[in-house]
Design an enzyme around this catalytic site. Structure first.
Site, mmCIF file in Angstrom:
data_model
loop_
_atom_site.group_PDB
_atom_site.id
_atom_site.type_symbol
_atom_site.label_atom_id
_atom_site.label_comp_id
_atom_site.label_asym_id
_atom_site.label_seq_id
_atom_site.Cartn_x
_atom_site.Cartn_y
_atom_site.Cartn_z
ATOM 1 N N ASP A 176 -12.345 -10.466 -6.411
ATOM 2 C CA ASP A 176 -13.226 -9.435 -6.950
ATOM 3 C C ASP A 176 -13.578 -9.718 -8.414
ATOM 4 O O ASP A 176 -14.166 -8.864 -9.076
ATOM 5 C CB ASP A 176 -12.590 -8.044 -6.823
ATOM 6 C CG ASP A 176 -11.241 -7.955 -7.525
ATOM 7 O OD1 ASP A 176 -10.552 -8.985 -7.623
ATOM 8 O OD2 ASP A 176 -10.858 -6.852 -7.970
ATOM 9 N N ASN A 184 6.421 -21.935 -4.952
ATOM 10 C CA ASN A 184 5.156 -22.200 -5.619
ATOM 11 C C ASN A 184 4.212 -22.878 -4.623
ATOM 12 O O ASN A 184 4.506 -23.951 -4.096
ATOM 13 C CB ASN A 184 5.424 -23.120 -6.822
ATOM 14 C CG ASN A 184 4.172 -23.469 -7.585
ATOM 15 O OD1 ASN A 184 3.248 -22.671 -7.713
ATOM 16 N ND2 ASN A 184 4.134 -24.683 -8.115
ATOM 17 N N GLU A 215 -1.135 -18.295 4.494
ATOM 18 C CA GLU A 215 -1.679 -17.429 3.447
ATOM 19 C C GLU A 215 -0.902 -17.648 2.154
ATOM 20 O O GLU A 215 0.330 -17.541 2.125
ATOM 21 C CB GLU A 215 -1.619 -15.949 3.818
ATOM 22 C CG GLU A 215 -2.261 -15.076 2.742
ATOM 23 C CD GLU A 215 -2.252 -13.587 3.015
ATOM 24 O OE1 GLU A 215 -2.978 -12.869 2.297
ATOM 25 O OE2 GLU A 215 -1.523 -13.138 3.920
ATOM 26 N N ASP A 244 -4.233 -13.880 -8.413
ATOM 27 C CA ASP A 244 -4.229 -13.389 -9.791
ATOM 28 C C ASP A 244 -5.384 -14.040 -10.548
ATOM 29 O O ASP A 244 -5.463 -15.271 -10.615
ATOM 30 C CB ASP A 244 -2.905 -13.738 -10.458
ATOM 31 C CG ASP A 244 -2.683 -12.980 -11.765
ATOM 32 O OD1 ASP A 244 -3.673 -12.775 -12.499
ATOM 33 O OD2 ASP A 244 -1.536 -12.621 -12.058
ATOM 34 N N GLU A 259 4.841 -16.726 -0.858
ATOM 35 C CA GLU A 259 4.900 -15.687 -1.889
ATOM 36 C C GLU A 259 6.102 -15.938 -2.790
ATOM 37 O O GLU A 259 7.113 -16.499 -2.332
ATOM 38 C CB GLU A 259 4.994 -14.311 -1.224
ATOM 39 C CG GLU A 259 5.040 -13.124 -2.165
ATOM 40 C CD GLU A 259 3.853 -13.086 -3.107
ATOM 41 O OE1 GLU A 259 4.067 -13.419 -4.298
ATOM 42 O OE2 GLU A 259 2.741 -12.758 -2.670
ATOM 43 N N LYS A 266 -7.925 -13.347 -18.895
ATOM 44 C CA LYS A 266 -8.013 -13.661 -20.317
ATOM 45 C C LYS A 266 -8.247 -15.164 -20.492
ATOM 46 O O LYS A 266 -7.625 -15.976 -19.816
ATOM 47 C CB LYS A 266 -6.737 -13.236 -21.042
ATOM 48 C CG LYS A 266 -6.535 -11.725 -21.079
ATOM 49 C CD LYS A 266 -5.287 -11.354 -21.859
ATOM 50 C CE LYS A 266 -5.104 -9.836 -21.903
ATOM 51 N NZ LYS A 266 -3.879 -9.442 -22.640
#
Length: 241
Positions: A181, A122, A70, A145, A95, A149
Protein backbone atom coordinates in the site's frame (compact mmCIF):
# COMPACT_ATOMS: atom_id res chain seq x y z
CA UNK A 1 43.50 -16.68 9.61
CA UNK A 2 40.59 -14.38 8.66
CA UNK A 3 38.27 -13.42 11.49
CA UNK A 4 34.88 -15.12 11.59
CA UNK A 5 32.15 -12.48 11.16
CA UNK A 6 29.77 -11.91 14.04
CA UNK A 7 27.06 -9.98 12.23
CA UNK A 8 25.44 -10.24 8.81
CA UNK A 9 27.06 -8.21 6.08
CA UNK A 10 23.69 -7.28 4.49
CA UNK A 11 20.94 -5.37 6.34
CA UNK A 12 17.84 -7.41 7.13
CA UNK A 13 14.29 -6.25 6.47
CA UNK A 14 13.17 -6.49 10.10
CA UNK A 15 14.04 -5.51 13.64
CA UNK A 16 13.21 -8.08 16.28
CA UNK A 17 11.81 -6.67 19.49
CA UNK A 18 11.62 -8.78 22.59
CA UNK A 19 8.21 -8.95 24.17
CA UNK A 20 6.46 -10.97 26.81
CA UNK A 21 4.71 -14.02 25.39
CA UNK A 22 1.21 -14.88 26.58
CA UNK A 23 0.43 -18.27 28.09
CA UNK A 24 -1.31 -19.28 24.87
CA UNK A 25 1.72 -18.27 22.82
CA UNK A 26 4.04 -20.19 25.10
CA UNK A 27 1.74 -23.20 24.76
CA UNK A 28 1.89 -22.93 20.99
CA UNK A 29 5.67 -23.27 21.00
CA UNK A 30 5.62 -26.07 23.56
CA UNK A 31 2.81 -28.16 22.09
CA UNK A 32 2.40 -27.20 18.44
CA UNK A 33 5.92 -26.35 17.29
CA UNK A 34 6.85 -30.04 16.79
CA UNK A 35 4.04 -30.27 14.23
CA UNK A 36 4.35 -26.93 12.46
CA UNK A 37 7.71 -25.26 13.12
CA UNK A 38 10.71 -26.55 11.20
CA UNK A 39 13.85 -26.77 13.33
CA UNK A 40 16.45 -24.90 11.26
CA UNK A 41 20.17 -25.15 11.84
CA UNK A 42 21.44 -21.61 12.50
CA UNK A 43 24.36 -19.64 11.17
CA UNK A 44 25.47 -16.30 12.59
CA UNK A 45 22.24 -15.08 14.19
CA UNK A 46 19.11 -16.44 15.84
CA UNK A 47 17.13 -15.96 12.62
CA UNK A 48 19.90 -17.04 10.25
CA UNK A 49 20.10 -20.28 8.28
CA UNK A 50 23.31 -22.29 8.27
CA UNK A 51 24.87 -22.37 4.82
CA UNK A 52 24.74 -26.16 4.74
CA UNK A 53 21.16 -26.53 6.04
CA UNK A 54 18.67 -27.88 3.49
CA UNK A 55 14.92 -28.40 3.63
CA UNK A 56 13.44 -31.65 2.33
CA UNK A 57 9.82 -30.81 1.41
CA UNK A 58 8.86 -34.43 0.82
CA UNK A 59 10.07 -35.35 4.29
CA UNK A 60 8.51 -32.31 5.99
CA UNK A 61 5.05 -32.75 4.44
CA UNK A 62 5.10 -36.49 3.96
CA UNK A 63 4.25 -36.23 0.26
CA UNK A 64 5.10 -34.58 -3.05
CA UNK A 65 2.89 -31.59 -3.81
CA UNK A 66 3.10 -28.05 -5.12
CA UNK A 67 4.72 -25.71 -2.60
CA UNK A 68 3.57 -22.13 -1.96
CA UNK A 69 5.80 -19.87 0.13
CA UNK A 70 4.73 -16.71 1.93
CA UNK A 71 7.39 -14.29 3.17
CA UNK A 72 6.38 -12.24 6.20
CA UNK A 73 3.26 -14.23 7.04
CA UNK A 74 2.47 -12.14 10.12
CA UNK A 75 -0.27 -13.78 12.16
CA UNK A 76 -0.91 -16.23 9.37
CA UNK A 77 -4.33 -15.09 8.19
CA UNK A 78 -3.55 -15.27 4.47
CA UNK A 79 -1.63 -18.53 4.45
CA UNK A 80 -3.97 -20.38 6.82
CA UNK A 81 -6.92 -19.42 4.62
CA UNK A 82 -5.07 -20.65 1.54
CA UNK A 83 -3.87 -23.87 3.17
CA UNK A 84 -7.28 -24.76 4.58
CA UNK A 85 -9.03 -24.21 1.23
CA UNK A 86 -6.39 -26.04 -0.84
CA UNK A 87 -5.53 -29.31 0.91
CA UNK A 88 -3.78 -30.74 -2.16
CA UNK A 89 -1.10 -28.03 -2.02
CA UNK A 90 1.61 -27.47 0.61
CA UNK A 91 2.40 -24.11 2.22
CA UNK A 92 5.44 -22.64 3.93
CA UNK A 93 5.26 -19.49 6.06
CA UNK A 94 8.47 -17.55 6.68
CA UNK A 95 8.31 -15.20 9.66
CA UNK A 96 10.69 -13.84 12.30
CA UNK A 97 8.26 -12.52 14.92
CA UNK A 98 7.52 -15.16 17.51
CA UNK A 99 4.11 -13.79 18.48
CA UNK A 100 3.02 -14.10 14.85
CA UNK A 101 4.39 -17.62 14.62
CA UNK A 102 2.54 -18.59 17.79
CA UNK A 103 -0.75 -17.12 16.53
CA UNK A 104 -0.32 -18.92 13.22
CA UNK A 105 0.23 -22.27 14.92
CA UNK A 106 -2.75 -21.80 17.23
CA UNK A 107 -5.11 -20.81 14.42
CA UNK A 108 -3.82 -23.49 12.07
CA UNK A 109 -4.35 -26.14 14.72
CA UNK A 110 -7.85 -24.83 15.45
CA UNK A 111 -8.68 -24.98 11.73
CA UNK A 112 -7.25 -28.48 11.41
CA UNK A 113 -4.64 -27.39 8.87
CA UNK A 114 -1.96 -30.02 8.30
CA UNK A 115 -0.40 -28.89 5.00
CA UNK A 116 1.39 -25.89 6.55
CA UNK A 117 4.88 -25.53 7.97
CA UNK A 118 6.61 -22.49 9.46
CA UNK A 119 10.21 -21.33 9.37
CA UNK A 120 11.53 -18.75 11.83
CA UNK A 121 14.25 -17.25 9.67
CA UNK A 122 15.46 -14.39 7.52
CA UNK A 123 13.63 -14.94 4.22
CA UNK A 124 16.48 -14.32 1.73
CA UNK A 125 18.54 -17.01 3.44
CA UNK A 126 15.66 -19.46 3.08
CA UNK A 127 15.35 -18.63 -0.62
CA UNK A 128 19.12 -18.57 -1.24
CA UNK A 129 20.00 -21.99 0.10
CA UNK A 130 17.54 -23.67 2.47
CA UNK A 131 14.83 -24.42 -0.09
CA UNK A 132 15.81 -26.80 -2.88
CA UNK A 133 16.33 -24.94 -6.13
CA UNK A 134 13.06 -24.65 -8.05
CA UNK A 135 11.01 -26.06 -5.17
CA UNK A 136 8.37 -23.31 -4.99
CA UNK A 137 5.43 -22.97 -7.37
CA UNK A 138 4.77 -19.48 -6.04
CA UNK A 139 6.37 -17.01 -3.63
CA UNK A 140 4.12 -14.43 -1.96
CA UNK A 141 5.17 -11.10 -0.46
CA UNK A 142 2.10 -9.29 0.83
CA UNK A 143 2.52 -5.91 2.56
CA UNK A 144 6.17 -6.16 3.59
CA UNK A 145 7.57 -3.51 5.92
CA UNK A 146 7.89 -0.41 3.67
CA UNK A 147 10.72 1.17 5.65
CA UNK A 148 9.36 4.47 4.35
CA UNK A 149 11.99 6.77 5.84
CA UNK A 150 14.70 7.53 3.29
CA UNK A 151 17.54 6.48 5.59
CA UNK A 152 15.87 3.09 6.10
CA UNK A 153 14.95 2.11 2.53
CA UNK A 154 18.11 0.01 2.29
CA UNK A 155 16.33 -2.43 4.62
CA UNK A 156 13.54 -3.14 2.16
CA UNK A 157 13.21 -6.79 1.26
CA UNK A 158 12.69 -6.20 -2.46
CA UNK A 159 15.82 -4.40 -3.54
CA UNK A 160 18.62 -4.99 -6.01
CA UNK A 161 19.71 -8.61 -5.78
CA UNK A 162 16.46 -9.97 -4.36
CA UNK A 163 15.42 -11.25 -7.78
CA UNK A 164 18.27 -13.77 -7.76
CA UNK A 165 17.05 -15.21 -4.47
CA UNK A 166 13.43 -15.48 -5.55
CA UNK A 167 14.35 -16.87 -8.97
CA UNK A 168 16.47 -19.62 -7.42
CA UNK A 169 13.61 -20.84 -5.23
CA UNK A 170 10.94 -20.76 -7.95
CA UNK A 171 10.32 -23.44 -10.52
CA UNK A 172 10.37 -22.46 -14.19
CA UNK A 173 7.11 -20.66 -14.86
CA UNK A 174 6.53 -20.14 -11.13
CA UNK A 175 5.00 -16.89 -9.92
CA UNK A 176 6.23 -14.16 -7.62
CA UNK A 177 3.23 -12.26 -6.22
CA UNK A 178 3.61 -8.96 -4.39
CA UNK A 179 1.30 -6.38 -2.87
CA UNK A 180 1.90 -3.13 -0.99
CA UNK A 181 0.00 0.00 0.00
CA UNK A 182 3.08 2.24 -0.30
CA UNK A 183 3.37 3.72 -3.79
CA UNK A 184 7.10 4.39 -3.71
CA UNK A 185 7.79 0.82 -2.59
CA UNK A 186 5.52 -0.52 -5.33
CA UNK A 187 7.50 1.53 -7.85
CA UNK A 188 10.75 0.19 -6.44
CA UNK A 189 9.49 -3.41 -6.60
CA UNK A 190 8.46 -2.95 -10.22
CA UNK A 191 11.74 -1.30 -11.18
CA UNK A 192 13.81 -4.03 -9.51
CA UNK A 193 11.87 -6.93 -11.02
CA UNK A 194 11.49 -5.38 -14.46
CA UNK A 195 15.29 -5.30 -14.53
CA UNK A 196 15.67 -8.98 -13.68
CA UNK A 197 16.18 -11.20 -16.74
CA UNK A 198 15.01 -14.19 -14.69
CA UNK A 199 11.52 -12.68 -14.47
CA UNK A 200 8.92 -11.40 -16.88
CA UNK A 201 5.72 -9.50 -16.20
CA UNK A 202 2.64 -11.67 -15.78
CA UNK A 203 0.28 -8.72 -15.97
CA UNK A 204 -0.77 -6.09 -18.46
CA UNK A 205 -0.91 -2.38 -17.87
CA UNK A 206 0.59 -0.47 -14.99
CA UNK A 207 -0.31 -2.82 -12.15
CA UNK A 208 -1.63 -6.35 -11.74
CA UNK A 209 -5.18 -7.14 -10.73
CA UNK A 210 -5.72 -7.89 -7.05
CA UNK A 211 -4.86 -11.54 -6.41
CA UNK A 212 -8.17 -13.20 -5.58
CA UNK A 213 -6.37 -15.84 -3.53
CA UNK A 214 -5.31 -13.22 -0.99
CA UNK A 215 -7.71 -12.74 1.89
CA UNK A 216 -8.21 -9.25 3.28
CA UNK A 217 -5.90 -8.82 6.26
CA UNK A 218 -5.48 -6.12 8.90
CA UNK A 219 -2.53 -4.66 6.97
CA UNK A 220 -4.61 -4.22 3.83
CA UNK A 221 -7.56 -2.77 5.75
CA UNK A 222 -5.26 -0.33 7.52
CA UNK A 223 -3.81 0.88 4.23
CA UNK A 224 -7.25 1.35 2.71
CA UNK A 225 -8.48 3.17 5.83
CA UNK A 226 -5.60 5.62 5.49
CA UNK A 227 -6.55 6.29 1.88
CA UNK A 228 -3.61 4.46 0.31
CA UNK A 229 -4.06 2.54 -2.93
CA UNK A 230 -3.24 -1.16 -2.88
CA UNK A 231 -0.92 -2.13 -5.72
CA UNK A 232 -0.35 -5.70 -6.85
CA UNK A 233 2.44 -7.11 -9.01
CA UNK A 234 2.99 -10.61 -10.36
CA UNK A 235 6.06 -11.88 -12.20
CA UNK A 236 6.75 -15.21 -13.89
CA UNK A 237 10.04 -17.05 -13.52
CA UNK A 238 11.58 -17.45 -16.97
CA UNK A 239 12.86 -20.90 -18.03
CA UNK A 240 16.36 -21.82 -16.91
CA UNK A 241 18.92 -22.18 -19.65
Amino acid sequence: MPEIPVFREEPVSFVRRSGRMSQAQDRAFEELAPRYLIDVQRGLASTSVHAEARMNPTLEYGRDARLFVEIGSGQGHAIISAASSRPDDDFLAIEVFRAGLARTMLDADKAGVRNLRLVEANAPEVLDSYLPEGAASEVWIFFPDPWHKTRHTKRRLVRTGFGDSAARALEDGGLLRLATDWEDYALQMREVLDGEPQFERAFEGEWAQRYDGRVMTAFERKGIAKGRDIRDLVYRRTPRA
